[in-house]
Design a protein around this motif. Structure first.
Motif, short mmCIF file in Angstrom:
data_model
loop_
_atom_site.label_atom_id
_atom_site.label_comp_id
_atom_site.label_asym_id
_atom_site.label_seq_id
_atom_site.Cartn_x
_atom_site.Cartn_y
_atom_site.Cartn_z
N ILE B 423 8.87 24.47 -0.91
CA ILE B 423 9.06 24.29 0.53
C ILE B 423 8.56 25.51 1.29
O ILE B 423 7.92 25.39 2.34
N LYS B 425 6.17 27.48 0.53
CA LYS B 425 4.70 27.42 0.56
C LYS B 425 4.22 26.39 1.60
O LYS B 425 3.24 26.60 2.29
N LYS B 426 4.93 25.28 1.66
CA LYS B 426 4.52 24.26 2.64
C LYS B 426 4.74 24.76 4.06
O LYS B 426 3.93 24.50 4.96
N ILE B 427 5.85 25.49 4.27
CA ILE B 427 6.09 26.04 5.61
C ILE B 427 4.97 27.02 5.95
O ILE B 427 4.38 26.97 7.03
N PHE B 429 2.02 27.14 4.79
CA PHE B 429 0.77 26.41 4.98
C PHE B 429 0.73 25.72 6.35
O PHE B 429 -0.28 25.75 7.05
#
Ligand code: FAD
Lengths: 495, 444
Positions: B423, B425-427, B429
């Motif tokens: 999560i 990393k997704k934030i 990104f």
């Protein structure tokens, strides 16, 4: 809809139910209409939607299995605690299911030496204090609904209480959560220890109103009971004076544990309901609680009394003992339910203003009340500037509810104009989403949506809440989504 | 090398006098020996936005910078085109003294900020290191820095109630609000505390403040054994005494401090420093109780106050930076507070085995240990890896806060980010799709 179409959709629904039963067992899946009614709304009863099913999972693994099923079938779901929310946060979604956490109600770990308690989300707020009280500790956030509301609901709403002024709200006492992400993965963020590396996801999840995932475990901080507690009670002819006193107290450098104001409507209702000993002819009363080391409380008490007098307090009383103190608070904690005695219906607002503007805003609310010809009762967390104007109306009277909503909207506009917020503790939910744009521009909402999309790209977790207009994760005007490196490397699926 | 026209465009945004381009000048802005090509000092939030718009158009990496006091925190950056200093964004936007709330631009130094607030008898309840070296409010938020008083007040997450951010693509947005209680929308301020400049440049912050306590005293007390010292800690924490700061100092540290501060206490034993701030009578009453409880546990100590007390806490706050001016290896362990003795004993064992010297100040009420290590690089690497293995095995974490590159090459700076990493990393990104902000240093 053609018959063929209908039977097809029915069978899909039935298949889905069978899958849920496989996961949780038949006694954990509610599908009969008369039982579903209980889940149609939360404490904001004006909005009702019947879910297709309600599931009552027993573990994080079951929650995960249910969510994986929803993910596969694109079925939206709404997590639910005790359903005491006041913003429609647990209102079901059309054609969606409700995931009730009521069976996950165990206290998993009481660790007094480390001042931590780990609970499942369905644990009732007050149980935490009950579990640690004999050791001299308590769990600080104390919403008035604490005898029924759950820690899961508190986490989602970042709930407050009457002692938040000094001790903070839920987010200041939650150190970590286990949660099921919208793709079914179970993750742990934060925990019993502090300073985990990485972003503060715990801080992000608290107050996210159930939109980022389903919380299945919570690590809480407990604190020592203070050595001394003194509760003062003061009555005033005018509520504006009570408001000015609150601001005066903090300006003098005193941070009480809590400061609460009730106006004459509330006083009368509460007196009838619980007999807390409030003077029924007063224009307003103010409760101030000081706590801490005895010498500190003794030093601050005269300062508070002085400020109260300067602001035209009529009667000032200090509770003699724990019993008197409890009685004073009992009145406050029963204020909402007691309102039922003076009005068949009421609508609660939750605006926040800077403390120094209390007197001014209370005056403006009085004016608005006159303008609309609707009574407005005020009972609120004055120390934090968190107003709870209750608009009293009669749902059987044509147009009354519309007028009520309009008046409430104007009150929130006043709060925002004074530099405040549209909600201090009840959340945006379904009810206040249209007002969120009073505080936030499109850019601000876009940033929030970037967070949501990191968790829930399909938008299945408590959809239709919080955001003023529905937002998807790849919307024109938003940053185009590039392929994530993980995905490029074939290591992650499209999210 | 940045193209000439890009440099010119950047200079045009901030003005030539608000930029550095000469290699000699750039040296002091390098991060782990990675040299930026240009340092910019924007004067306005709008300029920060212009810089980021250009950066994202041209794919330029940007290292946000306050005063650079935490530039050693994190991994070596993958690249560094621009250092963007917030130094000139140092205006207080509004101070609602009667509401105990203030909004400030983030380039203001904490020192200046506090001195302004102190005029109203208020303060921001953060006592991190580097204040004397001009640590800025923005940098403190981004690094989530704090000090011994976090026991009483917590960290920045507890009182950062609102902020304004310039994102990687130059968009300016805000989160939170300017009132102490607010749950409207996601709590974005929390996301930015400890984000280390990877999610955007924090340009404005709104804080909840506290009244300055009237009086302060500290009891410094040494114990024959670690067990006795920790026994006293547990008794104190399980009481209703309201302690402001509570540190366990290991013998190595106390002996260095004793010399510097004329403390005249035993310098070969574990020592507790118990600071209490309150109205004067409450301080005196509680210090006397603290003394009784500690002395019952075998402690022997003295009460310090005034200038001596202030100097002592200055040293603790700035430990180890004030004590050791060069080549520092600093790390932070976080465990449960009952596990602190195990970590201290492990460190003692590692010191003996690997021939290193360790100096430790443990935030006894929070389960945090600030550790400074001296020795041969290879022994330090070995010790840090062993320490991390031990701390992880008991459910804790170890973060390297500062170390020369050769140490960082042998020890992971952050350790295991846990199951939330996906999560995170997704934030990252979503907020910075081109990985422009502090690339490689933290979440990527
Ligand atoms: C009489 C009365 C007094 C109140 N007083 C206060 C007060 O003083 N202070 C205050 O802050 N609030 C107060 N409230 C509001 C309410 O009690 C709080 O918001 C409470 O936290 C809701 O808890 P709940 O278990 O009832 O949650 P629910 O109403 O069931 O759900 C609330 C939200 O939480 C989400 N949710 C629930 N469980 C989870 C989970 N495990 N994971 C993810 N999301 C989840 C839901 O989807 C929903 O969005 C009061 C309400 C009433 C009726």
């Amino acid at each position: 809809m053609t018959t063929q179409h209908k039977s097809k959709s029915l069978s899909r629904k039935e298949k889905f139910r069978d899958r849920l039963i496989e996961i949780i067992g038949a006694d954990g899946v509610i599908s009969s209409d008369d039982e579903l009614i209980a889940y149609e709304c939360d404490a904001l009863t004006g909005y009702r939607i019947k879910p297709i099913f309600v599931v009552l999972p027993n573990s994080a693994e079951e929650v995960s299995a249910v969510i994986k099923e929803c993910y596969k079938e694109n079925i939206p779901y709404v997590p639910r605690g005790a359903g005491t929310g006041l913003s429609g946060g647990a209102l079901p979604t059309e054609e969606g299911i409700v995931i009730s956490l009521s069976r996950m109600n165990k206290i998993l770990d009481v660790d007094i030496p480390n001042q931590r308690v780990v609970v499942e989300p369905g644990v009732v707020n007050l149980w935490v204090t009950d579990a640690v009280s004999s050791s001299g500790y308590y769990y600080a956030p104390d919403p008035s609904s604490q005898i029924v509301c759950t820690i899961g609901g508190n986490v989602a709403e970042n709930s407050g209480g009457v002692h938040c002024l000094k001790y903070g709200v839920t987010t200041n006492h939650v150190l970590g959560v286990e949660m099921v992400l919208p793709d079914g993965e179970i993750i742990e963020v934060g925990g019993k220890t502090l300073d985990h590396p990485g972003y503060d996801l715990t801080g992000l999840v608290v107050g996210s109103e159930g939109l980022l995932g389903v919380v299945t475990k919570v690590a809480l901080k407990i604190i020592n009971k203070p050595e001394a507690v003194k509760t003062l009670f003061a009555s005033f002819d005018h509520i504006e004076d009570a408001g000015a006193a609150v601001s005066g107290i903090t300006v003098r450098g005193v941070i009480p544990a809590g400061m609460e104001i009730m106006d004459s409507f509330c006083i009368r209702a509460v007196e009838e309901a619980v007999g807390a000993g409030y003077p029924v002819d007063a224009g307003a009363i103010l409760l101030v609680e000081l706590d801490g080391p005895t010498a500190e409380v003794e030093a601050l008490l005269p300062i508070v009394e002085e400020v109260l007098k300067e602001n035209n307090a009529i009667q000032i009383k200090v509770a003699k003992d724990a019993k008197e103190r409890e009685l004073l608070w009992k009145g406050r904690k029963n204020a909402f339910p007691a309102m039922g005695r003076i009005s068949s219906d009421y609508y609660v607002q939750d605006g926040v203003i800077p403390r120094s503007k209390l007197a001014e805003v209370l005056g403006e609310i009085g004016e608005l009340s006159k303008k609309y010809g609707l009574r407005v009762a005020n009972v609120f967390h004055a120390g934090d500037g968190n107003l709870h104007p209750l608009v009293l109306y009669d749902s059987s009277k044509e147009g009354d509810l519309d007028k009520t909503l309009e008046l409430s909207g104007e009150i929130l506009q006043v709060c925002v104009d004074k530099g405040g917020s549209i909600t201090g503790e009840h959340g945006v939910g379904h009810d206040k989403k249209r007002f969120l744009s009073l505080m936030f521009d499109e850019e601000d909402l876009d940033a929030m949506n970037l967070v949501r999309c990191a968790f829930d790209v399909k938008g299945l977790c408590n959809p239709g809440k919080l955001f003023p207009t529905p937002r998807t994760c790849v919307e024109p005007g938003m940053k185009p989504f590039k392929e994530h490196p993980l995905q490029k490397a074939g290591l992650g699926e499209m999210y | 090398m940045l193209k000439k026209n890009i440099i010119n465009n950047l200079l045009r945004i901030v003005g030539e006098k608000n930029a550095l381009t000469e290699e000699a000048e750039l040296k002091s802005f390098s991060v782990d020996d990675v040299l930026p090509e240009i340092v910019l000092f924007p004067n306005e939030v709008e300029q920060v936005s212009e810089i980021m718009k250009l950066a994202s158009k041209e794919s330029l990496s940007v290292l946000p910078w306050g005063s650079g006091t935490k530039s050693a925190l994190g991994n070596k950056p993958d690249r560094a085109d621009i250092v963007l200093s917030t130094k000139n964004l140092d205006r207080i936007v509004e101070h609602g003294a009667s509401d105990l709330v203030t909004t400030t631009q983030c380039g203001i130094t904490l020192k200046k900020f506090q001195s302004i607030l102190n005029k109203e008898n208020q303060f921001l309840a953060l006592d991190p290191p580097h204040v004397g070296r001009k640590a800025t409010v923005g940098g403190i938020i981004a690094a989530n820095d704090s000090g011994p008083e976090r026991l009483r007040y917590g960290t920045a997450r507890e009182f950062l109630i609102g902020l304004k951010v310039v994102s990687a693509d130059g968009t300016i947005f805000k989160g939170g609000s300017k009132v102490v209680k607010n749950v409207a929308g996601y709590d974005l301020p929390k996301l930015y505390v400890g984000s280390l400049g990877t999610l955007g440049i924090i340009v404005e912050a709104t804080f909840r403040l506290y009244p300055v306590p009237e009086y302060s005293e500290t009891y410094l007390v040494s114990f024959p054994t670690l067990e006795d010292a920790h026994g006293a800690v547990m008794t104190l924490l399980n009481s209703d005494i309201v302690i402001t700061s509570l540190e366990i100092l290991n013998p190595e540290l106390i002996s260095s401090l004793a010399k510097r501060n004329d403390l005249d206490i035993k310098d070969d034993q574990y020592t507790l420093a118990i600071g209490i701030k309150n109205v004067e009578k409450a301080v005196k009453d509680q210090v006397s109780t603290v003394k009784t409880l500690c002395d019952q546990n075998g402690g022997k100590g003295k009460v310090i106050s005034g200038v001596q007390e202030e100097k002592f806490w200055d040293d603790i706050r700035d430990f180890p930076w004030k004590l050791f001016k060069t080549t520092r290896v600093v790390c932070k362990a976080s465990v449960l507070l009952t596990q602190i003795p195990q970590v201290l004993e492990t460190l003692k064992r590692l010191s003996d085995e690997n021939g290193i010297k360790t100096y430790i100040s443990a935030r006894a009420g929070n389960g945090i240990l600030i550790i400074s290590i001296k020795g041969e690089p290879s022994s330090m690497i070995e010790s840090l890896n062993s320490l991390r293995a031990f701390v992880s095995s008991i459910g804790g974490h170890l973060i390297i806060q500062e170390a020369p590159c050769e140490i960082k090459a042998g020890v992971s700076v952050w350790g295991d980010f846990g199951s939330g990493l996906g999560i995170m990393k997704k934030i990252k990104f979503n907020f910075d799709p081109d990985n422009l902000l502090n690339p490689g240093r933290f979440i990527t």
